[in-house]
Scaffold this motif. Structure first.
Motif, PDB file in Angstrom:
ATOM      1  N   SER A  10       0.818  -1.215   0.000  1.00 18.11           N
ATOM      2  CA  SER A  10       0.000   0.000   0.000  1.00 18.11           C
ATOM      3  C   SER A  10       0.846   1.257   0.000  1.00 18.11           C
ATOM      4  O   SER A  10       0.305   2.353  -0.172  1.00 18.11           O
ATOM      5  N   GLY A  11       2.151   1.118   0.275  1.00 15.71           N
ATOM      6  CA  GLY A  11       2.948   2.338   0.461  1.00 15.71           C
ATOM      7  C   GLY A  11       4.402   2.155   0.129  1.00 15.71           C
ATOM      8  O   GLY A  11       4.762   1.770  -0.975  1.00 15.71           O
ATOM      9  N   ARG A  12       5.226   2.395   1.152  1.00 14.34           N
ATOM     10  CA  ARG A  12       6.682   2.415   1.003  1.00 14.34           C
ATOM     11  C   ARG A  12       7.243   1.152   0.358  1.00 14.34           C
ATOM     12  O   ARG A  12       8.127   1.199  -0.496  1.00 14.34           O
ATOM     13  N   GLY A  13       6.794   0.000   0.841  1.00 11.05           N
ATOM     14  CA  GLY A  13       7.201  -1.251   0.208  1.00 11.05           C
ATOM     15  C   GLY A  13       8.579  -1.741   0.593  1.00 11.05           C
ATOM     16  O   GLY A  13       9.195  -2.519  -0.145  1.00 11.05           O
ATOM     17  N   SER A  14       9.060  -1.368   1.786  1.00 10.25           N
ATOM     18  CA  SER A  14      10.423  -1.807   2.135  1.00 10.25           C
ATOM     19  C   SER A  14      10.487  -3.306   2.396  1.00 10.25           C
ATOM     20  O   SER A  14      11.514  -3.939   2.132  1.00 10.25           O
ATOM     21  N   ASN A  15       9.412  -3.889   2.899  1.00 11.24           N
ATOM     22  CA  ASN A  15       9.412  -5.351   3.063  1.00 11.24           C
ATOM     23  C   ASN A  15       9.402  -6.049   1.712  1.00 11.24           C
ATOM     24  O   ASN A  15      10.065  -7.074   1.527  1.00 11.24           O
ATOM     25  N   MET A  16       8.645  -5.505   0.767  1.00 15.18           N
ATOM     26  CA  MET A  16       8.672  -6.040  -0.595  1.00 15.18           C
ATOM     27  C   MET A  16      10.097  -5.961  -1.155  1.00 15.18           C
ATOM     28  O   MET A  16      10.597  -6.927  -1.745  1.00 15.18           O
ATOM     29  N   LEU A  84       1.407 -10.290   1.894  1.00 11.97           N
ATOM     30  CA  LEU A  84       0.945  -8.956   2.262  1.00 11.97           C
ATOM     31  C   LEU A  84       2.115  -8.216   2.904  1.00 11.97           C
ATOM     32  O   LEU A  84       2.637  -8.653   3.929  1.00 11.97           O
ATOM     33  N   ALA A  85       2.536  -7.125   2.284  1.00  7.18           N
ATOM     34  CA  ALA A  85       3.719  -6.405   2.768  1.00  7.18           C
ATOM     35  C   ALA A  85       3.347  -4.945   2.962  1.00  7.18           C
ATOM     36  O   ALA A  85       3.515  -4.116   2.072  1.00  7.18           O
ATOM     37  N   GLY A  86       2.783  -4.665   4.155  1.00  2.00           N
ATOM     38  CA  GLY A  86       2.301  -3.309   4.391  1.00  2.00           C
ATOM     39  C   GLY A  86       1.066  -3.022   3.576  1.00  2.00           C
ATOM     40  O   GLY A  86       0.853  -1.888   3.133  1.00  2.00           O
ATOM     41  N   PHE A  87       0.232  -4.046   3.387  1.00  2.00           N
ATOM     42  CA  PHE A  87      -1.013  -3.891   2.631  1.00  2.00           C
ATOM     43  C   PHE A  87      -2.100  -3.512   3.627  1.00  2.00           C
ATOM     44  O   PHE A  87      -2.457  -4.299   4.503  1.00  2.00           O
ATOM     45  N   ASN A 105       1.328 -12.603   6.090  1.00  2.00           N
ATOM     46  CA  ASN A 105       1.319 -11.193   6.468  1.00  2.00           C
ATOM     47  C   ASN A 105       2.470 -10.946   7.445  1.00  2.00           C
ATOM     48  O   ASN A 105       2.913 -11.867   8.137  1.00  2.00           O
ATOM     49  N   ILE A 106       2.945  -9.707   7.483  1.00  2.00           N
ATOM     50  CA  ILE A 106       3.870  -9.319   8.543  1.00  2.00           C
ATOM     51  C   ILE A 106       3.205  -8.237   9.373  1.00  2.00           C
ATOM     52  O   ILE A 106       2.553  -7.328   8.833  1.00  2.00           O
ATOM     53  N   HIS A 107       3.354  -8.378  10.687  1.00  2.00           N
ATOM     54  CA  HIS A 107       2.729  -7.427  11.601  1.00  2.00           C
ATOM     55  C   HIS A 107       3.804  -6.898  12.546  1.00  2.00           C
ATOM     56  O   HIS A 107       4.611  -7.678  13.059  1.00  2.00           O
ATOM     57  N   PRO A 108       3.808  -5.576  12.803  1.00  2.00           N
ATOM     58  CA  PRO A 108       4.884  -5.016  13.616  1.00  2.00           C
ATOM     59  C   PRO A 108       4.624  -5.092  15.116  1.00  2.00           C
ATOM     60  O   PRO A 108       4.622  -4.072  15.813  1.00  2.00           O
ATOM     61  N   SER A 109       4.403  -6.299  15.615  1.00  2.00           N
ATOM     62  CA  SER A 109       4.366  -6.539  17.061  1.00  2.00           C
ATOM     63  C   SER A 109       4.555  -8.031  17.279  1.00  2.00           C
ATOM     64  O   SER A 109       4.487  -8.824  16.335  1.00  2.00           O
ATOM     65  N   VAL A 168      12.429  -2.271  14.910  1.00  2.00           N
ATOM     66  CA  VAL A 168      11.598  -3.410  14.509  1.00  2.00           C
ATOM     67  C   VAL A 168      11.724  -3.660  13.002  1.00  2.00           C
ATOM     68  O   VAL A 168      11.805  -4.809  12.554  1.00  2.00           O
ATOM     69  N   LEU A 169      11.775  -2.583  12.225  1.00  2.00           N
ATOM     70  CA  LEU A 169      11.783  -2.730  10.760  1.00  2.00           C
ATOM     71  C   LEU A 169      13.017  -3.511  10.278  1.00  2.00           C
ATOM     72  O   LEU A 169      12.928  -4.301   9.332  1.00  2.00           O
ATOM     73  N   VAL A 170      14.140  -3.286  10.942  1.00  2.00           N
ATOM     74  CA  VAL A 170      15.353  -4.054  10.598  1.00  2.00           C
ATOM     75  C   VAL A 170      15.058  -5.550  10.702  1.00  2.00           C
ATOM     76  O   VAL A 170      15.454  -6.350   9.844  1.00  2.00           O
ATOM     77  N   GLN A 171      14.337  -5.917  11.741  1.00  2.00           N
ATOM     78  CA  GLN A 171      14.010  -7.335  11.942  1.00  2.00           C
ATOM     79  C   GLN A 171      12.950  -7.816  10.950  1.00  2.00           C
ATOM     80  O   GLN A 171      12.977  -8.969  10.509  1.00  2.00           O
ATOM     81  N   GLU A 172      12.011  -6.939  10.587  1.00  2.00           N
ATOM     82  CA  GLU A 172      11.023  -7.317   9.566  1.00  2.00           C
ATOM     83  C   GLU A 172      11.733  -7.730   8.288  1.00  2.00           C
ATOM     84  O   GLU A 172      11.394  -8.731   7.653  1.00  2.00           O
ATOM     85  N   HIS A 173      12.743  -6.932   7.926  1.00  2.00           N
ATOM     86  CA  HIS A 173      13.448  -7.191   6.665  1.00  2.00           C
ATOM     87  C   HIS A 173      14.286  -8.463   6.735  1.00  2.00           C
ATOM     88  O   HIS A 173      14.681  -9.007   5.717  1.00  2.00           O
TER      89      HIS A 173
HETATM   90  C1  GRF Z   1       5.580  -2.556   8.256  1.00  2.00           C
HETATM   91  O1  GRF Z   1       5.911  -2.104   9.532  1.00  2.00           O
HETATM   92  C2  GRF Z   1       4.659  -3.744   8.344  1.00  2.00           C
HETATM   93  O2  GRF Z   1       4.924  -4.572   9.421  1.00  2.00           O
HETATM   94  C3  GRF Z   1       3.324  -3.082   8.521  1.00  2.00           C
HETATM   95  O3  GRF Z   1       3.358  -1.932   7.719  1.00  2.00           O
HETATM   96  C4  GRF Z   1       4.705  -1.541   7.519  1.00  2.00           C
HETATM   97  C5  GRF Z   1       4.937  -1.558   6.046  1.00  2.00           C
HETATM   98  O4  GRF Z   1       6.205  -1.078   5.682  1.00  2.00           O
HETATM   99  N1  GRF Z   1       2.249  -4.012   8.222  1.00  2.00           N
HETATM  100  P1  GRF Z   1       6.728  -1.259   4.203  1.00  2.00           P
HETATM  101  O5  GRF Z   1       5.655  -0.725   3.263  1.00  2.00           O
HETATM  102  O6  GRF Z   1       7.001  -2.714   3.971  1.00  2.00           O
HETATM  103  O7  GRF Z   1       7.980  -0.434   4.138  1.00  2.00           O
END
Ligand code: GRF
Length: 215
Positions: A10-16, A84-87, A105-109, A168-173
């Motif tokens: 939906s946005g930045r897409g850093s996880n993508m 789903l990556a920030g969707f 899906n990834i969730h930030p908690s 947290v985002l470092v760990q998401e990636h």
């Molecule tokens: C991430 O923190 C993800 O966990 C959450 O929304 C954010 C999306 O970031 N669901 P990005 O678009 O992947 O940069």
């Protein structure tokens, strides 16, 4: 046989970006779909020759109509896995059932703590000492569903929402590409209670998946 991955943003897409950059053997990024035409992540994908598509939720009268259009766009890419990556849309039960067992899906908690929005603010308000992120299979209940992998970060004195989110985002990636790799390698299965089992997962003495997760 390569597995087709479709990534929804939906946005930045850093996880993508992290999943694309991981260049997972046996995986092909079949397409990136956004519900927002201005999602920054679309440029990153297009620059790398990944097919992109916008299914704008504002163009549909209700969730059912949007989800039907979204499913049609996804299915045109013959997905083995939908990521789903920030969707940032709540999906209908029908949509979730259609992709049962192949929707991550990834969730930030650290679920089941802090489902929903503003997770970092709520973690700070609650005074938790550890926070983190969770990759899970999607089931109809929001931010629920079988957990694939989690990563933990400390909450430090002086943290604000931005510093905690960045940690947290470092760990998401790190963990999202790992979860996708496990799926592609066929290492994920469910036990009788619908919990996820990871074949040959490396678990350290503290009982956590050891980084780097992949040997
Ligand atoms: C991430 O923190 C993800 O966990 C959450 O929304 C954010 C999306 O970031 N669901 P990005 O678009 O992947 O940069």
């Amino acid at each position: 046989m390569q597995k087709n991955i479709v990534i929804l943003i939906s946005g930045r897409g850093s996880n993508m970006e992290a999943i694309v950059a991981a260049a997972i053997p046996g995986a092909r990024i079949a397409g990136v779909i956004s519900n927002r035409p201005d999602a920054a992540g679309l440029n990153f994908a297009a620059e790398r020759g990944i097919p992109t598509r916008v299914v704008d939720h504002k163009a549909y009268p209700d969730r059912e109509a949007f989800d039907a259009a979204l499913a049609a766009a996804i299915d045109a890419l013959a997905p083995d896995l939908v990521v789903l990556a920030g969707f940032m849309r709540v999906l209908t039960d029908g949509f979730v059932s259609r992709y049962a067992g192949r929707l991550l899906n990834i969730h930030p908690s650290l679920l089941p703590s802090f489902p929903g929005l503003h997770t970092h603010r709520r973690a700070l308000e609650a005074g938790v000492r550890v926070h983190g992120t969770t990759v899970h299979f999607v089931t109809p209940t929001l931010d629920c569903g079988p957990i694939v992998v989690q990563a933990v970060v400390p909450v430090l004195p002086g943290d604000d929402e931005a510093t905690l989110a960045a940690r947290v985002l470092v760990q998401e990636h790190r963990i999202y590409p790992q979860a996708v790799r496990w799926f592609v390698d066929g290492r994920l299965s469910f036990d009788a209670e619908e919990r996820v089992r990871v074949r040959d997962e490396l678990v350290g003495p503290a009982g956590w998946t050891v980084p780097p997760v992949e040997a």
